[in-house]
Design an enzyme around this catalytic site. Sequence first.
Site, PDB file in Angstrom:
ATOM      1  N   HIS A 127       0.816  -1.224   0.000  1.00  0.00           N
ATOM      2  CA  HIS A 127       0.000   0.000   0.000  1.00  0.00           C
ATOM      3  C   HIS A 127       0.846   1.269   0.000  1.00  0.00           C
ATOM      4  O   HIS A 127       0.318   2.358  -0.208  1.00  0.00           O
ATOM      5  CB  HIS A 127      -0.941   0.000   1.210  1.00  0.00           C
ATOM      6  CG  HIS A 127      -2.016  -1.044   1.106  1.00  0.00           C
ATOM      7  ND1 HIS A 127      -3.299  -0.754   0.737  1.00  0.00           N
ATOM      8  CD2 HIS A 127      -1.977  -2.385   1.266  1.00  0.00           C
ATOM      9  CE1 HIS A 127      -4.017  -1.864   0.703  1.00  0.00           C
ATOM     10  NE2 HIS A 127      -3.234  -2.873   1.029  1.00  0.00           N
ATOM     11  N   ASP A 174       3.395   9.286  -0.597  1.00  0.00           N
ATOM     12  CA  ASP A 174       2.170   8.546  -0.277  1.00  0.00           C
ATOM     13  C   ASP A 174       1.954   7.472  -1.334  1.00  0.00           C
ATOM     14  O   ASP A 174       2.104   7.751  -2.528  1.00  0.00           O
ATOM     15  CB  ASP A 174       0.958   9.512  -0.301  1.00  0.00           C
ATOM     16  CG  ASP A 174      -0.041   9.204   0.796  1.00  0.00           C
ATOM     17  OD1 ASP A 174      -0.100   8.047   1.231  1.00  0.00           O
ATOM     18  OD2 ASP A 174      -0.754  10.130   1.214  1.00  0.00           O
TER      19      ASP A 174
HETATM   20  P1  ADQ Z   1      -3.151   5.787   4.853  1.00  0.00           P
HETATM   21  O1  ADQ Z   1      -1.767   6.283   5.040  1.00  0.00           O
HETATM   22  O2  ADQ Z   1      -3.903   5.550   6.096  1.00  0.00           O
HETATM   23  O3  ADQ Z   1      -3.214   4.477   3.956  1.00  0.00           O
HETATM   24  P2  ADQ Z   1      -5.061   7.279   3.005  1.00  0.00           P
HETATM   25  O4  ADQ Z   1      -5.025   6.624   1.704  1.00  0.00           O
HETATM   26  O5  ADQ Z   1      -5.091   8.760   2.925  1.00  0.00           O
HETATM   27  O6  ADQ Z   1      -3.840   6.959   3.956  1.00  0.00           O
HETATM   28  O7  ADQ Z   1      -6.342   6.790   3.776  1.00  0.00           O
HETATM   29  C1  ADQ Z   1      -6.740   7.368   4.976  1.00  0.00           C
HETATM   30  C2  ADQ Z   1      -8.194   7.015   5.239  1.00  0.00           C
HETATM   31  O8  ADQ Z   1      -8.493   7.369   6.581  1.00  0.00           O
HETATM   32  C3  ADQ Z   1      -9.158   7.778   4.339  1.00  0.00           C
HETATM   33  O9  ADQ Z   1     -10.208   6.921   3.996  1.00  0.00           O
HETATM   34  C4  ADQ Z   1      -9.663   8.919   5.239  1.00  0.00           C
HETATM   35  O10 ADQ Z   1     -10.982   9.339   4.971  1.00  0.00           O
HETATM   36  C5  ADQ Z   1      -9.584   8.272   6.601  1.00  0.00           C
HETATM   37  N1  ADQ Z   1      -9.306   9.281   7.624  1.00  0.00           N
HETATM   38  C6  ADQ Z   1      -8.236  10.078   7.718  1.00  0.00           C
HETATM   39  N2  ADQ Z   1      -8.366  10.905   8.771  1.00  0.00           N
HETATM   40  C7  ADQ Z   1      -9.521  10.609   9.377  1.00  0.00           C
HETATM   41  C8  ADQ Z   1     -10.227  11.105  10.523  1.00  0.00           C
HETATM   42  N3  ADQ Z   1      -9.784  12.105  11.264  1.00  0.00           N
HETATM   43  N4  ADQ Z   1     -11.390  10.543  10.830  1.00  0.00           N
HETATM   44  C9  ADQ Z   1     -11.871   9.551  10.068  1.00  0.00           C
HETATM   45  N5  ADQ Z   1     -11.276   9.041   8.991  1.00  0.00           N
HETATM   46  C10 ADQ Z   1     -10.111   9.562   8.647  1.00  0.00           C
HETATM   47  C11 ADQ Z   1      -2.253   3.634   3.276  1.00  0.00           C
HETATM   48  C12 ADQ Z   1      -1.260   4.347   2.364  1.00  0.00           C
HETATM   49  C13 ADQ Z   1      -1.999   5.198   1.343  1.00  0.00           C
HETATM   50  C14 ADQ Z   1      -2.989   4.334   0.558  1.00  0.00           C
HETATM   51  C15 ADQ Z   1      -3.859   3.525   1.506  1.00  0.00           C
HETATM   52  C16 ADQ Z   1      -4.700   2.496   0.747  1.00  0.00           C
HETATM   53  O11 ADQ Z   1      -0.367   5.149   3.134  1.00  0.00           O
HETATM   54  O12 ADQ Z   1      -1.093   5.821   0.448  1.00  0.00           O
HETATM   55  O13 ADQ Z   1      -3.814   5.168  -0.228  1.00  0.00           O
HETATM   56  O14 ADQ Z   1      -3.069   2.797   2.437  1.00  0.00           O
HETATM   57  O15 ADQ Z   1      -3.886   1.687  -0.063  1.00  0.00           O
END
Ligand code: ADQ
Length: 473
Positions: free
Chosen positions: A161, A364
């Site tokens: 990921h 990311d």
């Molecule tokens: P993450 O680093 O966790 O995932 P991301 O893809 O941005 O990053 O996903 C975060 C998720 O958490 C989103 O669905 C967002 O809505 C939710 N979220 C963030 N802050 C929140 C809050 N305060 N309250 C509720 N929900 C919140 C890892 C990798 C990424 C990749 C994903 C999926 O680092 O690059 O996109 O896996 O493969």
Amino acid sequence: MPDTDAADGRLIVLSNRLPKGGIPAGGLVFALHEALSDAGGIWIGAADPGTDVKSGLTRIDDGTQPYERHTFDLTEREHEGFYLGYSNAVLWPLFHHRSDLLHIREGDFASYAAVNARVARAIAGIVEPDDVIWIHDYHFLMVAHELRALGVQNRIGLFLHIPFPSQNEIMALPQVALLPGWIAAHDLFGVQTTRDVAAVNEVLKVDKRCQVLADGTWIRDSRLFQVRSFPIGIDADGFAEAARTATIPRLTLQKHAPLLIGVDRLDYSKGLVHRIEAFGAYLERRDPGSLAPTFLQIAPTSRGDVAAYQEIREELERAAGHINGIYAELDWTPVRYVNRHIDRDVIAGLYRRADVALVTPLADGMNLVAKEFVAAQDPEDPGVLILSHFAGAVEQLSAALLVNPFDQSSFADAIERALTMDLEERKERHAALRKNVFDEDIAWWTQCFLDRLNGAPRSFEGDLKSLRDELPA
Ligand code: ADQ
């Protein structure tokens, strides 16, 4: 031809986290839940750390799902060494181009290897001949290698990921020489973007035992394996619906004042401080007569027991306080920082309410927030996505306003442009973004990965020349 028969057995999913209660709507967990519900199978994840450790799996027997859920045990020391140590203070920073934050401690790799080996033994104990094994992420890079050593011949795929580092950066990993062997143990090693594929290929090229065939398939010690990109998507329909129907709290902004939003786990890879400083640079040059914008940053603490995460939290609080100290008025707080988890539906509603999203990580894998923001917009009056060149999402979402988060002045230009963009341009950009987010959603992603894994050419026992002749160029 090599055997490419699709398996029709169960799906065995391994991920660090296992949903223990209900299945949250949308997102990766929901997608895996759907895939398992279709194929039937088993989902394996870590139990909360404790002192008593069994070597096998423990079934969560609540009868709520049409597939089995199992946990493997971790001791407190393994949580420290495998999870906080090697996974999150070695692999995570290194793979996010932050070798300055590497914290290599004696014993952490041994703990990582021991947990990977124990999980592999547990999987080997339950796997049936037609099962397909789908491993998730950097916590389990060695599991497939261990499974092969135990004689497991099943199809095994891993999806990473997070980004993959360059050949130069990966040299900082003490176990770098082992990495090609770990990768080659899979039938399919999936990453988010084509630039990640290129980075994995660079590392494999250095390994003398690896050879690449004309179609990009790799061969190592008579094993065939593939490295491909599968940009992860979201449940776009579900998210759009949630955004349309959400009730959000009253934000008490000045009338017609623009709202900018950022939603991230509090992680140094997300570029939170650069973002707040760029917003400050924009405020400095903004016409004081224009409507006073508010930047809402939602960032719940994550991995709070890793030192680098405590530091980024302090830096963020300092940066937000600094900007507010300079610009705040009695009726205006320019930066609002919320350090807690917010319900997905409320987040969806906030995205729709926002005029601009700042999705500006320094590194990311993909970044789902960018896609969620696009899905949540009203196509007739959409907000503007500002997206960093360093988010994997940039390969698909090039119609966003793209920024280099390290370049504060051009970042501030982009904020200004987003806040003043006319409706026609907003609609045009959004239509292009929306098409991608809805066409390449989470169901598309799951299907692409599993189709490719089920069709991947298998180990080859014959001679390399005839194999080369047989594979499509
Ligand atoms: P993450 O680093 O966790 O995932 P991301 O893809 O941005 O990053 O996903 C975060 C998720 O958490 C989103 O669905 C967002 O809505 C939710 N979220 C963030 N802050 C929140 C809050 N305060 N309250 C509720 N929900 C919140 C890892 C990798 C990424 C990749 C994903 C999926 O680092 O690059 O996109 O896996 O493969």
